[in-house]
Motif scaffolding. Structure first.
Motif, PDB file in Angstrom:
ATOM      1  N   GLY A   1       0.804  -1.223   0.000  1.00 20.81           N
ATOM      2  CA  GLY A   1       0.000   0.000   0.000  1.00 20.81           C
ATOM      3  C   GLY A   1       0.835   1.270   0.000  1.00 20.81           C
ATOM      4  N   LEU A   2       1.964   1.257   0.700  1.00 24.29           N
ATOM      5  CA  LEU A   2       2.798   2.461   0.732  1.00 24.29           C
ATOM      6  C   LEU A   2       3.414   2.725  -0.639  1.00 24.29           C
ATOM      7  CD1 LEU A   2       3.889   4.836   2.287  1.00 24.29           C
ATOM      8  CD2 LEU A   2       5.736   3.367   3.156  1.00 24.29           C
ATOM      9  N   ALA A   3       3.798   1.673  -1.349  1.00 25.62           N
ATOM     10  CA  ALA A   3       4.335   1.845  -2.705  1.00 25.62           C
ATOM     11  C   ALA A   3       3.282   2.491  -3.608  1.00 25.62           C
ATOM     12  CB  ALA A   3       4.781   0.504  -3.283  1.00 25.62           C
ATOM     13  N   ALA A   4       2.046   2.063  -3.486  1.00 27.78           N
ATOM     14  CA  ALA A   4       0.962   2.643  -4.278  1.00 27.78           C
ATOM     15  C   ALA A   4       0.727   4.104  -3.907  1.00 27.78           C
ATOM     16  CB  ALA A   4      -0.323   1.833  -4.097  1.00 27.78           C
ATOM     17  N   GLN A   5       0.816   4.430  -2.612  1.00 27.73           N
ATOM     18  CA  GLN A   5       0.649   5.822  -2.182  1.00 27.73           C
ATOM     19  C   GLN A   5       1.763   6.710  -2.739  1.00 27.73           C
ATOM     20  OE1 GLN A   5       0.532   5.845   2.083  1.00 27.73           O
ATOM     21  NE2 GLN A   5      -1.514   4.953   2.194  1.00 27.73           N
ATOM     22  N   VAL A   6       2.990   6.208  -2.682  1.00 27.42           N
ATOM     23  CA  VAL A   6       4.120   6.979  -3.210  1.00 27.42           C
ATOM     24  C   VAL A   6       3.948   7.180  -4.715  1.00 27.42           C
ATOM     25  CG1 VAL A   6       6.621   6.954  -3.611  1.00 27.42           C
ATOM     26  CG2 VAL A   6       5.705   6.332  -1.368  1.00 27.42           C
ATOM     27  N   ALA A   7       3.568   6.126  -5.425  1.00 30.61           N
ATOM     28  CA  ALA A   7       3.359   6.235  -6.871  1.00 30.61           C
ATOM     29  C   ALA A   7       2.248   7.231  -7.191  1.00 30.61           C
ATOM     30  CB  ALA A   7       3.035   4.864  -7.468  1.00 30.61           C
TER      31      ALA A   7
END
Length: 193
Positions: free
Chosen positions: A79-85
């Protein structure tokens, strides 16, 4: 706003309430602005900060624990990778020719995990400068260079690749060295061509 060349920082957030950059990070952006780069003056998620907010350095132990948590949460597909993206995509899309991402510490892992989720516009060259990176950095088509402090045991242990340039300092102090600033300026100048 669409620009030709943009530079931004991606690091772990030592203070979960604030995405404000440190004075040292601002000095790096000041140097890049002098070279013609449009600079993003706040960290991820790259929202506009409260104008009354002031940067406060988090205590080292507390910051280390938070950044370690973000490193673990920043796994690919998480989820954090998606938020950063999601935060990065408008900045990527709004840059026509050159983008520099200064990936500091856990920002390396976050960028590596977010990179496959990003759509790069045709003709955009992305330069990544890993500054004391911890974790992997993205591969092609992104160009990656690594700057590490001579006494940065955290990055030496946590980054699996080699350093392109070693400067005086440790994990938190290397970016403040004149050698680090000169190296980042040189690499940004090359990227602008």
């Amino acid at each position: 706003m669409t620009v030709d060349a943009r530079a931004l920082w991606l690091t772990g957030r030592s203070d979960p309430r604030s995405a404000l950059l440190s004075p040292v990070q601002h000095r790096v952006l000041d140097a890049l602005a002098e070279l013609g780069w449009s600079t993003v003056r706040v960290g991820q998620p790259w929202d506009e900060p409260d104008p009354a907010a002031r940067y406060v350095q988090a205590p080292l132990l507390r910051a280390s624990i938070r950044n370690a948590g973000q490193f673990l949460a920043g796994r690919p597909g998480g989820g954090l990778a998606a938020q950063v993206a999601a935060g990065l995509q408008p900045l990527v899309t709004g840059t026509r020719r050159r983008l520099i991402v200064l990936a500091g510490s856990a920002g390396a892992r976050l960028l590596s995990s977010a990179a496959p989720l990003l759509e790069l516009p045709p003709g955009l060259r992305v330069e990544v400068i890993g500054v004391g990176p911890v974790g992997r950095l993205p591969g092609a088509p992104w160009r990656v260079r690594v700057l590490r402090g001579r006494w940065d045991a955290i990055s030496a242990f946590g980054y699996p690749g080699r350093s392109d340039r070693t400067v005086p300092g440790g994990h938190l102090s290397a970016t403040a060295s004149p050698e680090a600033l000169a190296t980042i300026r040189d690499w940004a100048g090359e990227a602008a061509r």
